[in-house]
Scaffold this motif. Structure first.
Motif, PDB file in Angstrom:
ATOM      1  N   LYS A   1     -53.928  12.937 -40.923  1.00 17.77           N
ATOM      2  CA  LYS A   1     -54.417  14.287 -40.650  1.00 17.77           C
ATOM      3  C   LYS A   1     -54.278  14.571 -39.153  1.00 17.77           C
ATOM      4  CE  LYS A   1     -56.712  16.405 -43.380  1.00 17.77           C
ATOM      5  NZ  LYS A   1     -56.312  17.562 -44.204  1.00 17.77           N
ATOM      6  N   GLY A   2     -54.346  15.864 -38.803  1.00 15.25           N
ATOM      7  CA  GLY A   2     -54.080  16.281 -37.431  1.00 15.25           C
ATOM      8  C   GLY A   2     -54.951  15.610 -36.376  1.00 15.25           C
ATOM      9  N   ARG A   3     -56.258  15.483 -36.671  1.00 19.22           N
ATOM     10  CA  ARG A   3     -57.137  14.961 -35.619  1.00 19.22           C
ATOM     11  C   ARG A   3     -56.853  13.494 -35.350  1.00 19.22           C
ATOM     12  NH1 ARG A   3     -63.187  17.183 -35.029  1.00 19.22           N
ATOM     13  NH2 ARG A   3     -62.043  18.945 -35.921  1.00 19.22           N
TER      14      ARG A   3
ATOM     15  N   ALA B   1     -53.521  13.193 -33.507  1.00 17.51           N
ATOM     16  CA  ALA B   1     -53.672  13.553 -32.091  1.00 17.51           C
ATOM     17  C   ALA B   1     -54.344  12.422 -31.314  1.00 17.51           C
ATOM     18  CB  ALA B   1     -54.475  14.850 -31.957  1.00 17.51           C
TER      19      ALA B   1
ATOM     20  N   ASP C   1     -42.638  15.689 -36.334  1.00 19.47           N
ATOM     21  CA  ASP C   1     -42.986  16.864 -37.145  1.00 19.47           C
ATOM     22  C   ASP C   1     -43.981  17.835 -36.509  1.00 19.47           C
ATOM     23  OD1 ASP C   1     -43.552  18.687 -39.225  1.00 19.47           O
ATOM     24  OD2 ASP C   1     -44.838  17.290 -40.295  1.00 19.47           O
ATOM     25  N   ARG C   2     -45.136  17.343 -36.053  1.00 21.36           N
ATOM     26  CA  ARG C   2     -46.244  18.221 -35.695  1.00 21.36           C
ATOM     27  C   ARG C   2     -46.160  18.679 -34.236  1.00 21.36           C
ATOM     28  NH1 ARG C   2     -50.848  18.597 -39.407  1.00 21.36           N
ATOM     29  NH2 ARG C   2     -51.599  19.905 -37.714  1.00 21.36           N
ATOM     30  N   ILE C   3     -45.685  19.892 -34.035  1.00 20.56           N
ATOM     31  CA  ILE C   3     -45.583  20.467 -32.697  1.00 20.56           C
ATOM     32  C   ILE C   3     -46.979  20.683 -32.120  1.00 20.56           C
ATOM     33  CG2 ILE C   3     -44.700  22.436 -31.374  1.00 20.56           C
ATOM     34  CD1 ILE C   3     -42.744  22.793 -33.879  1.00 20.56           C
ATOM     35  N   ASP C   4     -47.918  21.103 -32.984  1.00 17.04           N
ATOM     36  CA  ASP C   4     -49.279  21.344 -32.499  1.00 17.04           C
ATOM     37  C   ASP C   4     -49.944  20.059 -32.014  1.00 17.04           C
ATOM     38  OD1 ASP C   4     -49.379  20.450 -35.142  1.00 17.04           O
ATOM     39  OD2 ASP C   4     -50.643  22.095 -35.869  1.00 17.04           O
ATOM     40  N   VAL C   5     -49.689  18.972 -32.712  1.00 13.13           N
ATOM     41  CA  VAL C   5     -50.262  17.694 -32.287  1.00 13.13           C
ATOM     42  C   VAL C   5     -49.630  17.250 -30.967  1.00 13.13           C
ATOM     43  CG1 VAL C   5     -50.466  15.239 -32.856  1.00 13.13           C
ATOM     44  CG2 VAL C   5     -50.914  16.987 -34.612  1.00 13.13           C
TER      45      VAL C   5
ATOM     46  N   LEU D   1     -48.525  19.149 -28.604  1.00 11.83           N
ATOM     47  CA  LEU D   1     -49.120  19.955 -27.545  1.00 11.83           C
ATOM     48  C   LEU D   1     -50.556  19.519 -27.266  1.00 11.83           C
ATOM     49  CD1 LEU D   1     -47.773  23.502 -28.437  1.00 11.83           C
ATOM     50  CD2 LEU D   1     -47.401  22.284 -26.277  1.00 11.83           C
ATOM     51  N   ALA D   2     -51.339  19.288 -28.321  1.00 11.37           N
ATOM     52  CA  ALA D   2     -52.739  18.907 -28.132  1.00 11.37           C
ATOM     53  C   ALA D   2     -52.846  17.599 -27.359  1.00 11.37           C
ATOM     54  CB  ALA D   2     -53.446  18.798 -29.490  1.00 11.37           C
TER      55      ALA D   2
END
Lengths: 212, 212
Positions: A46-48, A51, A72-76, A78-79
């Motif tokens: 999962k994302g959290r 990250a 895959d996860r661009i948001d991760v 960046l975070a």
């Protein structure tokens, strides 16, 4: 212009294969042995959690000058302030990633066939991962193995740096490099090795010999 | 300040339940019946497919003044120019979402217990989804059902707008609203209804009656 990166020996992590030794320890040993780039790959996380793993790796790798790429996860990415992302053909498009990540972060793309190349916009792509060179159990959604010959046939069509990936071990590394790869990406050859540092060092030696 | 949004009747999509009628048609009918907010939820979809779905929904919903929220994936929300994201406790943290999305996009968070509330930073959160009010087969990783009584007990601790979620249908909608919900979120009650527009209209009537 993206941050400088070196595809020579590209480690892709696997959550199961690094579980016993630990992700951070495996990566630390691998980098000590000569890994030049690290991709965090944990498609079921999962994302959290992802990250948190990425932040731990950035803290480990940045002082060593080794970029961290998130699968895959661009948001991760960046975070966690990672150095870039690696995208499959089913992930968000490279241009979308570039718009979010800006010009300095690294965008990699998997391209395994001429059809995939025709469908890809490489303008936003800093490097391509091509394979699977050999069939592998690590990434079950990868396409059919293309072999060293398939890699060599595809390489001239790719106008960016290319890393070979998929089932590459010490026995295949030199052939992939001689077929035009700028580097090799490995999962099991390091993550599943009893000594990740030694495994990385031997792969670096094999690559160096093949480049002569 | 986030874009204006209305939690009154919040539709969360489900890929299986919308498959026969089609995602866009289901949402179009639901909005015609009175849905005020739509969340795209397809946890097994890959990024590119999810972004395509989100772009289709934005094209449908923006002219109608209905915001689109994307579940979990901040990067997909940005790529598709959606209006916000909804995050679970295991997804990226709200503060990370806010940093990426800016002040105008909507950030929602699932909070089902006082422990989850204590672990949550609501500073970056525009609304909370609380439940599951009733056990549901749609979201198998949701916590234990808290019931209307559990919802009513948690509601006063939440200093933001709250939507009740989880197994809410026509028979439960009024009780949840009278327990302090600013709206109700539904999946099956609309997606699995033979007539999505009528289902939404009846839910709106039930909510309106409960608010008197």
């Amino acid at each position: 212009m993206p941050r400088p990166f070196d595809l020579t020996l590209y480690l892709v992590t696997d959550p199961l294969q690094t579980a016993a030794r630990g992700l951070l320890r495996t990566v630390e040993e691998a980098v000590a042995g000569g890994v030049t780039l690290v991709q965090l790959r944990d498609p079921h996380a999962k994302g959290r959690d992802l990250a948190e793993q990425a932040r731990g790796l950035v803290a480990l790798l940045r002082p060593r000058g080794i970029p961290l790429i998130v699968n895959d996860r661009i948001d991760v990415a960046l975070a966690a302030d990672a150095d870039g992302v690696h995208l499959g053909q089913d992930d968000l498009a490279p241009a979308d990633a570039r718009a979010m990540l800006g010009p300095e972060r690294i965008v990699g793309l998997s391209v395994g066939t001429l059809d995939e190349l025709a469908a890809s916009d490489l303008a936003a792509v800093d490097y391509v991962g091509t394979g699977p060179v050999r069939a592998t159990g690590t990434k079950t959604d990868a396409g059919a193995a293309i072999g060293v010959a398939g890699f060599a046939a595809l390489r001239p069509h790719l106008p960016v740096p290319v890393v070979g990936i998929g089932g590459i071990d010490l026995s295949l590394a030199a052939a992939v490099i001689r077929s035009g790869a700028d580097g090799i990406a490995v999962v099991s050859a390091i993550c599943a090795a009893p000594d990740a540092r030694t495994a990385a060092r031997r792969l670096r030696e094999e690559i160096a010999a093949a480049r002569i």
